[in-house]
Design an enzyme around this catalytic site. Structure first.
Site, PDB file in Angstrom:
ATOM      1  N   GLY A  36      42.001  36.656  42.567  1.00 18.60           N
ATOM      2  CA  GLY A  36      42.991  36.506  41.510  1.00 18.60           C
ATOM      3  C   GLY A  36      44.124  37.471  41.758  1.00 18.60           C
ATOM      4  O   GLY A  36      43.949  38.466  42.477  1.00 18.60           O
ATOM      5  N   GLN A  41      51.355  42.770  40.159  1.00 23.68           N
ATOM      6  CA  GLN A  41      50.842  43.237  41.454  1.00 23.68           C
ATOM      7  C   GLN A  41      51.797  42.908  42.604  1.00 23.68           C
ATOM      8  O   GLN A  41      51.615  43.392  43.717  1.00 23.68           O
ATOM      9  CB  GLN A  41      49.456  42.636  41.728  1.00 23.68           C
ATOM     10  CG  GLN A  41      48.399  43.159  40.768  1.00 23.68           C
ATOM     11  CD  GLN A  41      47.053  42.579  41.074  1.00 23.68           C
ATOM     12  OE1 GLN A  41      46.752  41.457  40.691  1.00 23.68           O
ATOM     13  NE2 GLN A  41      46.234  43.313  41.812  1.00 23.68           N
ATOM     14  N   CYS A  86      39.762  45.485  42.846  1.00 26.94           N
ATOM     15  CA  CYS A  86      41.143  45.099  42.554  1.00 26.94           C
ATOM     16  C   CYS A  86      41.994  45.378  43.784  1.00 26.94           C
ATOM     17  O   CYS A  86      41.881  46.444  44.386  1.00 26.94           O
ATOM     18  CB  CYS A  86      41.652  45.899  41.350  1.00 26.94           C
ATOM     19  SG  CYS A  86      43.348  45.521  40.914  1.00 26.94           S
ATOM     20  N   LEU A  87      42.841  44.427  44.115  1.00 24.23           N
ATOM     21  CA  LEU A  87      43.705  44.598  45.295  1.00 24.23           C
ATOM     22  C   LEU A  87      44.662  45.780  45.114  1.00 24.23           C
ATOM     23  O   LEU A  87      45.148  46.329  46.087  1.00 24.23           O
ATOM     24  CB  LEU A  87      44.493  43.315  45.560  1.00 24.23           C
ATOM     25  CG  LEU A  87      43.641  42.105  45.965  1.00 24.23           C
ATOM     26  CD1 LEU A  87      44.465  40.824  45.902  1.00 24.23           C
ATOM     27  CD2 LEU A  87      43.038  42.291  47.349  1.00 24.23           C
ATOM     28  N   HIS A 135      40.208  40.059  33.954  1.00 26.28           N
ATOM     29  CA  HIS A 135      40.764  41.120  34.811  1.00 26.28           C
ATOM     30  C   HIS A 135      42.261  40.885  35.041  1.00 26.28           C
ATOM     31  O   HIS A 135      43.074  41.818  34.949  1.00 26.28           O
ATOM     32  CB  HIS A 135      39.986  41.119  36.131  1.00 26.28           C
ATOM     33  CG  HIS A 135      40.488  42.083  37.161  1.00 26.28           C
ATOM     34  ND1 HIS A 135      39.735  43.148  37.612  1.00 26.28           N
ATOM     35  CD2 HIS A 135      41.661  42.144  37.846  1.00 26.28           C
ATOM     36  CE1 HIS A 135      40.432  43.821  38.521  1.00 26.28           C
ATOM     37  NE2 HIS A 135      41.598  43.233  38.692  1.00 26.28           N
ATOM     38  N   GLU A 136      42.637  39.626  35.308  1.00 24.40           N
ATOM     39  CA  GLU A 136      44.053  39.325  35.593  1.00 24.40           C
ATOM     40  C   GLU A 136      44.919  39.486  34.343  1.00 24.40           C
ATOM     41  O   GLU A 136      46.032  40.002  34.418  1.00 24.40           O
ATOM     42  CB  GLU A 136      44.198  37.914  36.175  1.00 24.40           C
ATOM     43  CG  GLU A 136      43.495  37.697  37.514  1.00 24.40           C
ATOM     44  CD  GLU A 136      43.728  38.798  38.534  1.00 24.40           C
ATOM     45  OE1 GLU A 136      44.835  39.361  38.578  1.00 24.40           O
ATOM     46  OE2 GLU A 136      42.782  39.111  39.285  1.00 24.40           O
ATOM     47  N   HIS A 163      45.889  42.916  33.740  1.00 25.97           N
ATOM     48  CA  HIS A 163      47.058  43.349  34.518  1.00 25.97           C
ATOM     49  C   HIS A 163      48.362  43.066  33.754  1.00 25.97           C
ATOM     50  O   HIS A 163      49.313  43.842  33.821  1.00 25.97           O
ATOM     51  CB  HIS A 163      47.121  42.612  35.862  1.00 25.97           C
ATOM     52  CG  HIS A 163      46.280  43.228  36.945  1.00 25.97           C
ATOM     53  ND1 HIS A 163      46.450  44.530  37.355  1.00 25.97           N
ATOM     54  CD2 HIS A 163      45.284  42.720  37.709  1.00 25.97           C
ATOM     55  CE1 HIS A 163      45.574  44.786  38.336  1.00 25.97           C
ATOM     56  NE2 HIS A 163      44.856  43.715  38.564  1.00 25.97           N
TER      57      HIS A 163
END
Ligand code: NI
Length: 273
Positions: A48, A53, A89-90, A131-132, A135
């Site tokens: 995701g 990000q 997480c990226l 999670h997204e 963000h």
């Protein structure tokens, strides 16, 4: 276009992203952000990605498998059941942490054509979408976790992952060790990710001749007087130590001796009890 993924410490990750109006959705700008999100996600192992990000403070995120674009998503928990999982997480490379979230959620959003989405997602997909959406609200999962562990959280300047070894010394004190996988030279830095509150009491770098040139915590650089300096290759962090919070990243800048050497950096950490 594949975009650079913002990392923890970047202010855009802590902002509440703005909504996208229905009129804006067909615009080349918004469609471009969506294309970039998709291409950028495909270039990673992630599942995701959210617009902040890729430095866009907009309420747009994507969830893969199957690929779903969500604009202005609203998440509502369904039922009382929660579950924990290990999230990554990226934007927080190399760290994973356990987070508890509702197991099933209702997802309401617009798709990239402005069409309404109203679905119920469960288990893995429910975790990813929560999670997204976090963000979009300026929240990183590391602030929701009691327990994270450095996986390969430390990196040298070349952005290669290097392994982190953790071992206990004395009672509850932990020492994080970062070894470079191959010889490096010149100016280098390593980053330790912390999963919990505590104090860093000392930092050491090997080999001899390497100098610590700076210490910063989540982007804030310490002044020399803040850590009564010990030897050039060692920082004794005073009587109280450097206080770190869960999610903080401790970065240590170093100047290496001439030539390339393998490096090892250690940080002594005393978890808060
Ligand atoms: Ni993330």
């Amino acid at each position: 276009m594949i975009r650079t993924i913002t990392e923890m410490g970047d202010p855009v990750l802590y902002q509440v992203a703005r909504e996208v109006s229905p009129e804006e959705i067909p615009s080349p700008e918004i469609q471009g952000v969506i294309d970039d999100l998709i291409q950028t996600l495909k270039s990673t192992t992630g599942v995701g990605l959210a617009a902040p990000q890729i430095s866009q403070s907009l309420r747009i995120c994507i969830v893969d498998k199957p690929l779903t674009v969500l604009i202005n998503p609203i998440i509502t928990p369904v039922g009382e059941v929660t579950d924990t999982s290990f999230e990554g997480c990226l934007s927080v490379p190399g760290v994973r942490g356990e987070v508890r979230r509702p197991q099933t959620v209702r997802v309401q959003a617009l798709d990239r054509r402005g069409k309404e989405i109203d679905q119920t997602w469960t288990l893995f997909r429910a975790i990813v979408v929560q999670h997204e959406v976090d963000h979009l609200d300026g929240i990183l999962y590391v602030s929701r976790t009691e327990f994270t562990f450095p996986d390969n959280s430390a990196r040298v300047k070349s952005h290669e992952s290097v392994p982190v070894r953790t071992h206990m010394i004395g009672g509850s004190k932990k020492t994080f060790v970062v070894d470079s996988p191959k010889p490096v030279g010149g100016a280098q830095h390593v980053t330790f990710g912390f999963d919990q509150r505590g104090t860093v009491t000392g930092i050491r770098v090997q080999p001899g001749g390497a100098r610590i040139t700076g210490v910063s915590l989540s982007g804030v650089r310490f002044k020399r007087k803040d850590y009564p300096a010990g030897l050039a290759d060692q920082v004794i962090c005073g009587e109280r130590g450097l206080i770190v919070a869960a999610g903080d990243q401790l970065r240590i800048d170093m100047a290496m001796p001439k030539g390339k050497r393998q490096i090892s950096v250690e940080a002594d950490f005393d978890p808060a009890t």
